[in-house]
Design a protein around this motif. Structure first.
Motif, PDB file in Angstrom:
ATOM      1  N   TYR A  26      44.893  43.808  51.009  1.00 32.67           N
ATOM      2  CA  TYR A  26      43.654  44.314  50.436  1.00 32.67           C
ATOM      3  C   TYR A  26      42.964  45.388  51.279  1.00 32.67           C
ATOM      4  O   TYR A  26      41.876  45.837  50.924  1.00 32.67           O
ATOM      5  N   GLU A 345      42.315  34.333  48.438  1.00 34.11           N
ATOM      6  CA  GLU A 345      42.046  34.098  47.018  1.00 34.11           C
ATOM      7  C   GLU A 345      40.767  34.796  46.574  1.00 34.11           C
ATOM      8  O   GLU A 345      40.713  35.365  45.473  1.00 34.11           O
ATOM      9  N   HIS A 346      39.737  34.784  47.412  1.00 28.67           N
ATOM     10  CA  HIS A 346      38.492  35.464  47.053  1.00 28.67           C
ATOM     11  C   HIS A 346      38.638  36.976  47.104  1.00 28.67           C
ATOM     12  O   HIS A 346      38.055  37.694  46.272  1.00 28.67           O
ATOM     13  N   SER A 348      41.348  38.522  46.337  1.00 28.10           N
ATOM     14  CA  SER A 348      42.151  38.897  45.167  1.00 28.10           C
ATOM     15  C   SER A 348      41.313  39.016  43.904  1.00 28.10           C
ATOM     16  O   SER A 348      41.694  39.734  42.967  1.00 28.10           O
ATOM     17  N   ARG A 349      40.159  38.327  43.873  1.00 35.98           N
ATOM     18  CA  ARG A 349      39.305  38.359  42.691  1.00 35.98           C
ATOM     19  C   ARG A 349      38.148  39.346  42.816  1.00 35.98           C
ATOM     20  O   ARG A 349      37.411  39.570  41.851  1.00 35.98           O
ATOM     21  N   ALA A 350      37.968  39.915  44.009  1.00 28.45           N
ATOM     22  CA  ALA A 350      36.809  40.779  44.254  1.00 28.45           C
ATOM     23  C   ALA A 350      37.058  42.205  43.766  1.00 28.45           C
ATOM     24  O   ALA A 350      38.160  42.734  43.884  1.00 28.45           O
ATOM     25  N   GLN A 351      36.021  42.811  43.238  1.00 23.33           N
ATOM     26  CA  GLN A 351      36.063  44.231  42.905  1.00 23.33           C
ATOM     27  C   GLN A 351      35.531  45.062  44.073  1.00 23.33           C
ATOM     28  O   GLN A 351      35.938  46.205  44.273  1.00 23.33           O
ATOM     29  N   ARG A 360      29.972  33.716  47.669  1.00 25.37           N
ATOM     30  CA  ARG A 360      30.980  32.873  47.007  1.00 25.37           C
ATOM     31  C   ARG A 360      31.971  32.315  48.019  1.00 25.37           C
ATOM     32  O   ARG A 360      32.329  31.133  47.977  1.00 25.37           O
TER      33      ARG A 360
END
Length: 489
Positions: A26, A345-346, A348-351, A360
């Protein structure tokens, strides 16, 4: 899609290496900053003094590392790690005597801390966008508009500033980050503590070759739990003892205690070993060749820095830098790996890395850490010597002290007889389930009640309490094993 140009990890131990694996997909580049010069092989180094003691890699941590670095488990075994089933491969002395040997729900990979780190370093070094910088001392954070934006560091070449879109503190128990935050204007984080005065001491040995071992050595791991006897006995009967197998035909002999002075010299170590509550421990040491001096550790208190109650954009924490545990419970590496996987995991979901992202993640991490923290508290709060913010009133401490040992023995005993208890206890031990979840399971409760009744009537299906002065029985008491005696390896 990347979330930033640079992520910086402070610390190159297991927590930092796992964090690097989480960050790599990321960010354009990931930089791990490590104070030590890292060995190419599996060797001890100054920054990880606890590497000289046994380290259990729990199944939850093993899976988390495997998710971060596919193939890790195979690489660890190829490097010498031992894939064993403790209930079948370990001689376990609990309560009044040896437990029966049988197949169980749990398997583990045994190996030294230095081997685990070496395999992890190899996995990180092949990541194309990740660099491990060695011999680097980090001396502060840089901040702007209430967010962490980088770190200040020094090397042999001089002072340097490194900009970062995200900084991960993996500097362990002694991390200075909380002080740097206070200096930059943040409030001091709340810290929850409980130190049960655990001290443990270890010495490394080389095993005799398989051909030279006694025929009675069917076991590969010895575990000797503290005595339940409340009468007069040597202090060593209170020790938690391991004869712990690692790679390279070696073992780590380890003795630990709550609130008791431990031997510091080789002579005192050997003398204490002869006073533990089974002669097998010292006899096994006598058949091995010592390869180290005695190593003692006392920095073992539980410590949780409540960063989840602060707002620290640009900064997250993994491992002992946020939550350190009594090492007796083998939660450190696995907890750090699980936090790193949760971070991935967080990400991977973040913009974008906004305030909502940090909130979160910290909330989810708090929930994850609550499981091992609660397990550590359940045992350590029962000790009279314990000090810290989580010390309980004396009346409650006495209740815990009176209940924890019998409750543990009840669960262990029922796990011998009932598969459902064995499965759930393995999950609790491996941090896949909380103790509360296990004890709310109707099938588990029913099995515990049945076991207690059968024990009172003397109708156990699997014997236990074999004479601790004798060799542990080699018989396999697995339900489908027909109590067959297994030949020694």
């Amino acid at each position: 899609m990347t979330l930033g140009r640079t992520a910086v990890v402070l610390g190159g131990s297991t927590a930092g290496l796992c964090a690097a694996g989480a960050l790599a997909p990321y960010f354009d580049q990931v930089v791990v900053l490590e104070r030590d010069e890292l060995p190419a092989a599996a060797e001890h180094r100054r920054g990880v003094p606890q590497s000289k003691h046994p380290h259990f890699l729990l199944n939850s941590g093993r899976r988390a590392i495997g998710a971060l670095f596919p193939g890790f488990e195979d690489e660890l075994i190829a490097a010498g790690g031992l894939h064993l089933m403790p209930s079948l491969d370990a001689a376990y002395l609990d309560g009044e005597g040896w437990s029966a040997r049988k197949r169980g729900a749990m398997t583990m990979i045994y190996g030294s801390r230095i081997l685990i780190e070496r395999v992890l370093r190899d996995a990180v070094r092949v990541l194309p966008n990740t660099t491990i910088r060695e011999g680097v001392s980090v001396h502060g954070l840089t901040t702007r508009d209430g967010a962490v934006t980088g770190v200040g560091l020094s090397t042999s070449a001089g002072e340097e500033h490194l900009e970062a879109d995200l900084v991960v503190d993996a500097m362990g128990r002694g991390s200075s980050v909380s002080g740097w935050l206070v200096a930059a204007g943040w409030p001091e984080p709340e810290v929850r503590t409980l130190d049960a005065k655990v001290t443990y001491t270890s010495r490394w040995y080389e095993l005799p070759s398989p051909a030279e071992r006694p025929a009675s050595w069917w076991w590969q791991h010895l575990v000797i739990m503290p005595t339940p006897d409340k009468g007069e006995h040597p202090a060593e009967h209170e020790f938690l003892v391991n004869f712990f197998p690692i790679e390279g035909n070696r073992v780590i002999a380890c003795m630990g205690s709550w609130g008791i002075d431990m031997p510091r010299t080789t002579e005192a170590f050997v003398e204490s070993a002869r006073r533990v509550r089974t002669p097998l421990f010292a006899a096994a040491m006598d058949r091995c060749s010592p390869t180290s001096e005695v190593h003692l550790t006392r920095s073992t208190g539980n410590k949780w820095r409540r960063y989840d109650r602060l707002s620290t954009p640009g900064l997250v924490f993994v491992g002992d830098s946020i939550c350190a545990f009594n090492p007796f419970y083998a939660q450190g590496i696995s907890s750090a790996a699980m936090s790193a996987l949760l971070l991935r995991e967080h990400l991977s979901r973040a913009q974008r890395l906004d305030a909502e992202f940090y909130t979160r993640f910290l909330v989810a991490q708090r929930k994850s850490l609550t499981v091992p923290w609660s397990l550590a508290m359940a045992r350590d709060q029962g000790y009279e010597c314990a000090v810290g913010t989580e010390k309980v009133p004396e009346w409650w401490r006495r209740v815990l002290a009176a209940m924890s040992g019998p409750a543990f023995s009840l669960i262990v005993g029922a796990a011998r007889e009932y598969e459902v208890v064995d499965e759930h206890f393995a999950k609790v031990f491996n941090m896949d389930e909380s103790l509360g979840e296990m004890m709310r399971n109707p099938r588990v409760i029913a099995a515990l009640v049945r076991y207690r009744i059968r024990t009172a009537l003397g109708r156990q299906r699997i014997p236990f309490g074999f004479d601790p002065q004798a060799e542990p029985p080699a018989t396999d008491y697995s339900p489908d094993g027909a109590a067959a005696t297994v030949a020694a390896r």
